[in-house]
Design an enzyme around this catalytic site. Structure first.
Site, mmCIF file in Angstrom:
data_model
loop_
_atom_site.group_PDB
_atom_site.id
_atom_site.type_symbol
_atom_site.label_atom_id
_atom_site.label_comp_id
_atom_site.label_asym_id
_atom_site.label_seq_id
_atom_site.Cartn_x
_atom_site.Cartn_y
_atom_site.Cartn_z
ATOM 1 N N ARG A 175 -4.816 -1.861 8.938
ATOM 2 C CA ARG A 175 -5.994 -2.702 8.703
ATOM 3 C C ARG A 175 -5.640 -3.758 7.657
ATOM 4 O O ARG A 175 -4.643 -3.634 6.946
ATOM 5 C CB ARG A 175 -7.186 -1.859 8.237
ATOM 6 N N LEU A 220 11.302 -19.969 -5.060
ATOM 7 C CA LEU A 220 10.342 -19.111 -4.335
ATOM 8 C C LEU A 220 8.974 -19.224 -5.002
ATOM 9 O O LEU A 220 8.869 -19.143 -6.226
ATOM 10 C CB LEU A 220 10.807 -17.649 -4.397
ATOM 11 N N ARG A 237 -1.327 9.120 -10.087
ATOM 12 C CA ARG A 237 -1.282 7.931 -9.219
ATOM 13 C C ARG A 237 -0.675 6.721 -9.929
ATOM 14 O O ARG A 237 0.026 5.905 -9.327
ATOM 15 C CB ARG A 237 -2.699 7.577 -8.738
ATOM 16 N N ARG A 263 -0.026 7.713 -2.743
ATOM 17 C CA ARG A 263 0.573 8.808 -1.960
ATOM 18 C C ARG A 263 2.008 9.073 -2.404
ATOM 19 O O ARG A 263 2.450 10.215 -2.461
ATOM 20 C CB ARG A 263 0.521 8.464 -0.458
ATOM 21 N N HIS A 314 1.966 3.318 -9.139
ATOM 22 C CA HIS A 314 1.757 1.875 -9.355
ATOM 23 C C HIS A 314 2.896 1.289 -10.191
ATOM 24 O O HIS A 314 3.338 0.173 -9.951
ATOM 25 C CB HIS A 314 0.414 1.636 -10.050
ATOM 26 N N ASP A 316 0.832 -1.213 0.000
ATOM 27 C CA ASP A 316 0.000 0.000 0.000
ATOM 28 C C ASP A 316 0.866 1.263 0.000
ATOM 29 O O ASP A 316 1.976 1.264 0.540
ATOM 30 C CB ASP A 316 -0.905 -0.014 1.246
HETATM 31 C C1 IPE Z 1 -5.406 -2.670 -0.048
HETATM 32 O O1 IPE Z 1 -5.089 -1.334 -0.219
HETATM 33 C C2 IPE Z 1 -5.374 -3.408 -1.349
HETATM 34 C C3 IPE Z 1 -4.076 -3.496 -2.006
HETATM 35 C C4 IPE Z 1 -2.928 -3.084 -1.547
HETATM 36 C C5 IPE Z 1 -4.090 -4.127 -3.295
HETATM 37 P P1 IPE Z 1 -6.209 -0.221 -0.347
HETATM 38 O O2 IPE Z 1 -5.498 1.067 -0.477
HETATM 39 O O3 IPE Z 1 -7.180 -0.569 -1.423
HETATM 40 O O4 IPE Z 1 -6.944 -0.338 1.061
HETATM 41 P P2 IPE Z 1 -7.923 0.690 1.795
HETATM 42 O O5 IPE Z 1 -9.018 1.007 0.812
HETATM 43 O O6 IPE Z 1 -7.123 1.909 2.147
HETATM 44 O O7 IPE Z 1 -8.399 -0.039 3.002
HETATM 45 C C1 IPE Z 2 -1.786 0.243 -3.255
HETATM 46 O O1 IPE Z 2 -1.515 1.601 -3.308
HETATM 47 C C2 IPE Z 2 -2.044 -0.350 -4.623
HETATM 48 C C3 IPE Z 2 -3.453 -0.693 -4.882
HETATM 49 C C4 IPE Z 2 -4.400 -0.645 -4.015
HETATM 50 C C5 IPE Z 2 -3.775 -1.109 -6.218
HETATM 51 P P1 IPE Z 2 -2.678 2.681 -3.257
HETATM 52 O O2 IPE Z 2 -3.053 3.016 -4.662
HETATM 53 O O3 IPE Z 2 -3.784 2.237 -2.397
HETATM 54 O O4 IPE Z 2 -1.911 3.908 -2.603
HETATM 55 P P2 IPE Z 2 -2.505 4.950 -1.568
HETATM 56 O O5 IPE Z 2 -3.002 4.177 -0.398
HETATM 57 O O6 IPE Z 2 -3.601 5.685 -2.272
HETATM 58 O O7 IPE Z 2 -1.332 5.815 -1.252
HETATM 59 MG MG MG Z 3 -4.124 2.467 -0.401
#
Ligand code: IPE
Ligand code: IPE
Ligand code: MG
Length: 241
Positions: A183, A127, A29, A20, A33, A16
């Site tokens: 979480r 792995l 964004r 950000r 990724h 995650d």
């Molecule tokens: C959880 O991250 C899912 C993945 C990392 C793929 P999210 O960014 O979607 O989770 P929430 O919505 O903040 O709980």
């Molecule tokens: C996790 O990063 C990747 C996915 C959920 C696909 P986020 O895209 O949730 O990044 P934040 O939480 O918005 O920074």
């Molecule tokens: Mg996220």
């Protein structure tokens, strides 16, 4: 002799913080990724060199469909591209790839990419890398239960465990979530029952070997009791010596 540091047999990571990471650099964004794929490549190598046999990563959740359409299609493109580009490297590194999640909703192109990658890497054994994509813990439990019910198989902890998407692996010893949130967001709800949880503030694209080692260090310092008392654990360690 140096104290043997416990290495988890299975690490699971909620990757995650990509969005950000990008926002802080005034980038779209999707740039976060893309950078996240490089972080994954780094961590796969790091796990292999630390003799961690199984790594499971959360790449796209059942709930991530709720994101803007442009971001969702960007994530699908990144997956398709990574599959096309990285499979030969995974082959060289001895990584066996598994996709875990509901494939029905994915495009034919992505599905074909997943299947080809799984077939190509099936013989590797250094792995096991499970990529959870369009995955949710509730989806996993509900679909396993539905399959057992349809086959008339009694639902027990054992039969349900065996019908889940990660039945080919032991439960994760360690679950890491990067990006600072505390979480599970519907990740491995069944399998994480006794996992050690480790939360890192590092955003996923910045997650490196030092951040992984910090989590491994934290893991090694935990006492896993599985319902027993500290004294029982100490006594059973004594008798094993
Ligand atoms: C959880 O991250 C899912 C993945 C990392 C793929 P999210 O960014 O979607 O989770 P929430 O919505 O903040 O709980
Ligand atoms: C996790 O990063 C990747 C996915 C959920 C696909 P986020 O895209 O949730 O990044 P934040 O939480 O918005 O920074
Ligand atoms: Mg996220």
């Amino acid at each position: 002799m140096a104290e043997q540091v416990a290495v988890p047999r299975h690490i699971a990571i909620v990757m995650d913080g990509n969005g950000r990471w990008a926002s802080r650099r005034f980038l779209p964004r999707i740039a976060g990724h893309k950078q996240g794929v490089d972080a994954l490549k780094r961590i796969v190598k790091a796990c292999a060199s630390r003799h961690v046999p199984v790594l499971t990563v959360f790449a796209f959740s059942s709930e991530n469909w709720n994101r803007p359409a442009e971001e969702v299609s960007g994530l699908m493109d990144i997956l398709a591209l990574a599959l096309a580009r990285e499979v030969s490297q995974l082959q060289r590194d001895g990584v066996q790839l598994h996709f875990v999640g509901d494939r029905e909703a994915l495009s034919a192109r992505v599905r074909k990419g997943l299947e080809d990658a799984e077939v190509a890497t099936a013989g590797n054994s250094l792995l096991t890398l499970n990529v959870c994509f369009n995955y949710g813990g509730r989806w996993d439990i509900a679909s396993a239960a539905a399959r057992l019910a349809a086959a008339g198989t009694p639902i027990t902890e054992e039969s349900l465990s065996g019908a889940l998407a990660l039945a080919h692996c032991a439960d994760p010893d360690l679950v890491i979530r990067t990006g600072g949130e505390k979480r599970l967001s519907n990740f491995l709800l069944w399998q994480a029952a006794y996992s050690e949880l480790c939360f890192s503030d590092v955003l996923w694209p910045d997650f490196d070997e030092a951040a992984l080692d910090a989590a491994l260090q934290e893991y090694a310092s935990r006492e896993r009791r599985f319902g027993q008392t500290s004294q029982q654990i100490a006594e059973s360690t004594e008798t094993r010596r």
